[in-house]
Scaffold this active site. Sequence first.
Site, PDB file in Angstrom:
ATOM      1  N   ILE A  76     -34.246  39.763  82.944  1.00 30.20           N
ATOM      2  CA  ILE A  76     -33.610  39.825  81.625  1.00 30.20           C
ATOM      3  C   ILE A  76     -34.389  40.758  80.704  1.00 30.20           C
ATOM      4  O   ILE A  76     -33.806  41.438  79.852  1.00 30.20           O
ATOM      5  CB  ILE A  76     -33.469  38.412  81.012  1.00 30.20           C
ATOM      6  CG1 ILE A  76     -32.446  38.414  79.879  1.00 30.20           C
ATOM      7  CG2 ILE A  76     -34.801  37.863  80.564  1.00 30.20           C
ATOM      8  CD1 ILE A  76     -31.025  38.542  80.329  1.00 30.20           C
ATOM      9  N   ALA A  77     -35.710  40.832  80.879  1.00 30.58           N
ATOM     10  CA  ALA A  77     -36.523  41.771  80.096  1.00 30.58           C
ATOM     11  C   ALA A  77     -36.124  43.202  80.420  1.00 30.58           C
ATOM     12  O   ALA A  77     -36.045  44.060  79.516  1.00 30.58           O
ATOM     13  CB  ALA A  77     -38.006  41.557  80.395  1.00 30.58           C
ATOM     14  N   SER A 129     -47.485  40.840  79.499  1.00 33.69           N
ATOM     15  CA  SER A 129     -47.330  40.065  80.714  1.00 33.69           C
ATOM     16  C   SER A 129     -48.581  39.220  80.903  1.00 33.69           C
ATOM     17  O   SER A 129     -49.559  39.349  80.158  1.00 33.69           O
ATOM     18  CB  SER A 129     -47.115  40.983  81.919  1.00 33.69           C
ATOM     19  OG  SER A 129     -46.929  40.234  83.107  1.00 33.69           O
ATOM     20  N   ARG A 130     -48.569  38.353  81.923  1.00 36.12           N
ATOM     21  CA  ARG A 130     -49.758  37.556  82.208  1.00 36.12           C
ATOM     22  C   ARG A 130     -50.728  38.301  83.116  1.00 36.12           C
ATOM     23  O   ARG A 130     -51.853  37.868  83.318  1.00 36.12           O
ATOM     24  CB  ARG A 130     -49.350  36.227  82.853  1.00 36.12           C
ATOM     25  CG  ARG A 130     -48.650  35.282  81.880  1.00 36.12           C
ATOM     26  CD  ARG A 130     -48.087  34.071  82.580  1.00 36.12           C
ATOM     27  NE  ARG A 130     -47.062  34.431  83.555  1.00 36.12           N
ATOM     28  CZ  ARG A 130     -46.435  33.559  84.341  1.00 36.12           C
ATOM     29  NH1 ARG A 130     -46.743  32.286  84.270  1.00 36.12           N
ATOM     30  NH2 ARG A 130     -45.517  33.962  85.190  1.00 36.12           N
ATOM     31  N   TYR A 190     -49.972  37.626  76.563  1.00 34.86           N
ATOM     32  CA  TYR A 190     -48.974  37.496  75.503  1.00 34.86           C
ATOM     33  C   TYR A 190     -49.631  37.547  74.131  1.00 34.86           C
ATOM     34  O   TYR A 190     -49.049  38.047  73.157  1.00 34.86           O
ATOM     35  CB  TYR A 190     -48.198  36.187  75.672  1.00 34.86           C
ATOM     36  CG  TYR A 190     -47.424  36.074  76.970  1.00 34.86           C
ATOM     37  CD1 TYR A 190     -46.947  37.205  77.635  1.00 34.86           C
ATOM     38  CD2 TYR A 190     -47.161  34.824  77.529  1.00 34.86           C
ATOM     39  CE1 TYR A 190     -46.229  37.092  78.816  1.00 34.86           C
ATOM     40  CE2 TYR A 190     -46.448  34.706  78.717  1.00 34.86           C
ATOM     41  CZ  TYR A 190     -45.986  35.835  79.358  1.00 34.86           C
ATOM     42  OH  TYR A 190     -45.277  35.718  80.523  1.00 34.86           O
ATOM     43  N   HIS A 211     -40.157  29.157  76.099  1.00 36.40           N
ATOM     44  CA  HIS A 211     -39.627  29.809  74.905  1.00 36.40           C
ATOM     45  C   HIS A 211     -40.287  29.331  73.623  1.00 36.40           C
ATOM     46  O   HIS A 211     -40.643  30.136  72.753  1.00 36.40           O
ATOM     47  CB  HIS A 211     -38.109  29.597  74.810  1.00 36.40           C
ATOM     48  CG  HIS A 211     -37.327  30.399  75.787  1.00 36.40           C
ATOM     49  ND1 HIS A 211     -35.959  30.301  75.918  1.00 36.40           N
ATOM     50  CD2 HIS A 211     -37.720  31.335  76.698  1.00 36.40           C
ATOM     51  CE1 HIS A 211     -35.543  31.134  76.859  1.00 36.40           C
ATOM     52  NE2 HIS A 211     -36.592  31.765  77.345  1.00 36.40           N
ATOM     53  N   LYS A 224     -31.744  33.004  75.223  1.00 39.24           N
ATOM     54  CA  LYS A 224     -31.115  31.694  75.349  1.00 39.24           C
ATOM     55  C   LYS A 224     -31.456  31.109  76.727  1.00 39.24           C
ATOM     56  O   LYS A 224     -31.759  31.863  77.662  1.00 39.24           O
ATOM     57  CB  LYS A 224     -29.603  31.796  75.103  1.00 39.24           C
ATOM     58  CG  LYS A 224     -28.865  32.756  76.049  1.00 39.24           C
ATOM     59  CD  LYS A 224     -28.524  32.094  77.375  1.00 39.24           C
ATOM     60  CE  LYS A 224     -28.290  33.075  78.468  1.00 39.24           C
ATOM     61  NZ  LYS A 224     -28.466  32.452  79.829  1.00 39.24           N
ATOM     62  N   ARG A 232     -36.035  29.387  89.694  1.00 36.62           N
ATOM     63  CA  ARG A 232     -35.802  28.825  88.365  1.00 36.62           C
ATOM     64  C   ARG A 232     -34.516  28.011  88.288  1.00 36.62           C
ATOM     65  O   ARG A 232     -34.488  26.929  87.693  1.00 36.62           O
ATOM     66  CB  ARG A 232     -35.757  29.962  87.333  1.00 36.62           C
ATOM     67  CG  ARG A 232     -35.456  29.477  85.906  1.00 36.62           C
ATOM     68  CD  ARG A 232     -35.380  30.653  84.953  1.00 36.62           C
ATOM     69  NE  ARG A 232     -34.356  31.609  85.337  1.00 36.62           N
ATOM     70  CZ  ARG A 232     -33.062  31.445  85.053  1.00 36.62           C
ATOM     71  NH1 ARG A 232     -32.639  30.364  84.423  1.00 36.62           N
ATOM     72  NH2 ARG A 232     -32.182  32.362  85.391  1.00 36.62           N
ATOM     73  N   ASP A 283     -28.476  27.446  81.860  1.00 36.10           N
ATOM     74  CA  ASP A 283     -28.444  28.837  82.303  1.00 36.10           C
ATOM     75  C   ASP A 283     -27.152  29.534  81.898  1.00 36.10           C
ATOM     76  O   ASP A 283     -27.180  30.613  81.305  1.00 36.10           O
ATOM     77  CB  ASP A 283     -28.623  28.910  83.822  1.00 36.10           C
ATOM     78  CG  ASP A 283     -28.880  30.325  84.293  1.00 36.10           C
ATOM     79  OD1 ASP A 283     -29.956  30.863  83.973  1.00 36.10           O
ATOM     80  OD2 ASP A 283     -28.006  30.913  84.956  1.00 36.10           O
TER      81      ASP A 283
END
Length: 326
Positions: free
Chosen positions: A15-16, A36-37, A58, A79, A97, A165, A178
């Site tokens: 989605i990013a 990112s991590r 982050y 989120h 969302k 997920r 979702d």
Amino acid sequence: MQDPINWGILGTGSIAKKFATGLTALDDAKLVAVGSRKQETADAFADAFDVPSRHASYEALANDPDVDAIYVATPHTFHKANSILCLEAGKAVLCEKPFTINAAQAEELIGVARDRGVFLMEAMWTRFSPVMCKVRELLAEGAIGEPRMLAADFGFRAGVDPERRLFNPELGGGALLDVGIYCVSLASMVFGGAPTRVATMATLGETGVDEQSAFILGHENGELAILYTAVRTGTNHDARIMGTKGSIHIPQFWHPQEAVVSAGSEERRIDAPFEGNGYNYEAAEVAECLRAGKRESDVMPLDETLSIMQTLDKIREQWGLKYPME
């Protein structure tokens, strides 16, 4: 030419990538940072989208002085924390969302934004598409009379993977959060608020999440929304708004590019293809709000986002579905 809104993206998943692609359709938006991590994933994303600043945490992204607004693109369960991190650093936030896992989290997140006077909006990209903007105009002008019923569905068939997920309760898996949220949000938009009655049934799969469900939302003046959603069953992705004088049919309503309005013997088609990939419209709304000094959007206001989360909670309550973190 206005100064561009400098964007950061928190997260590097699919989605990013879609949001980053959408930004390229805007003349007044610039993707300047990604967080990112891990440095490796930040670098790979930045290389793919020509992003100058790539952060391995982050926190570093949230504190980047060159960033005006941050798109939070992590899984549902993160989120709230990710958005609060950015809000406390003074960054405007567009949060993917579902806004949060539940209404309690949403209320907390909204409280932080309002206490700090920082912009926050749920990234319900469908609502900002040209077709949906036209649908709202048609409803407001009474083109189909009083809306009385809505039928909408969003389902697809995915293979079961307990670590993925979609099927992992630890990540807020299941169809409702979702894709079912698209249906619930549409009902909120059409009928202008939360339902007063909820009737629902679900099939919970082997991992404990909702694999398919159907629900009827009854609204204050007797309006009904008949909705269904799934991650193990493909559906048409249609929406039909039925009023006292006609109807509006929106094919593929969650990424709509056309609609058909029927009133009496007359029928007219609305064609409104995307410019860009469609994710640009929500980014454009954020930019417009920031330039106008607004702390939230009139199109996707925070009180409505909270109301939608409360409806999702009521639906899950009837199924007896709670996530491990609740």
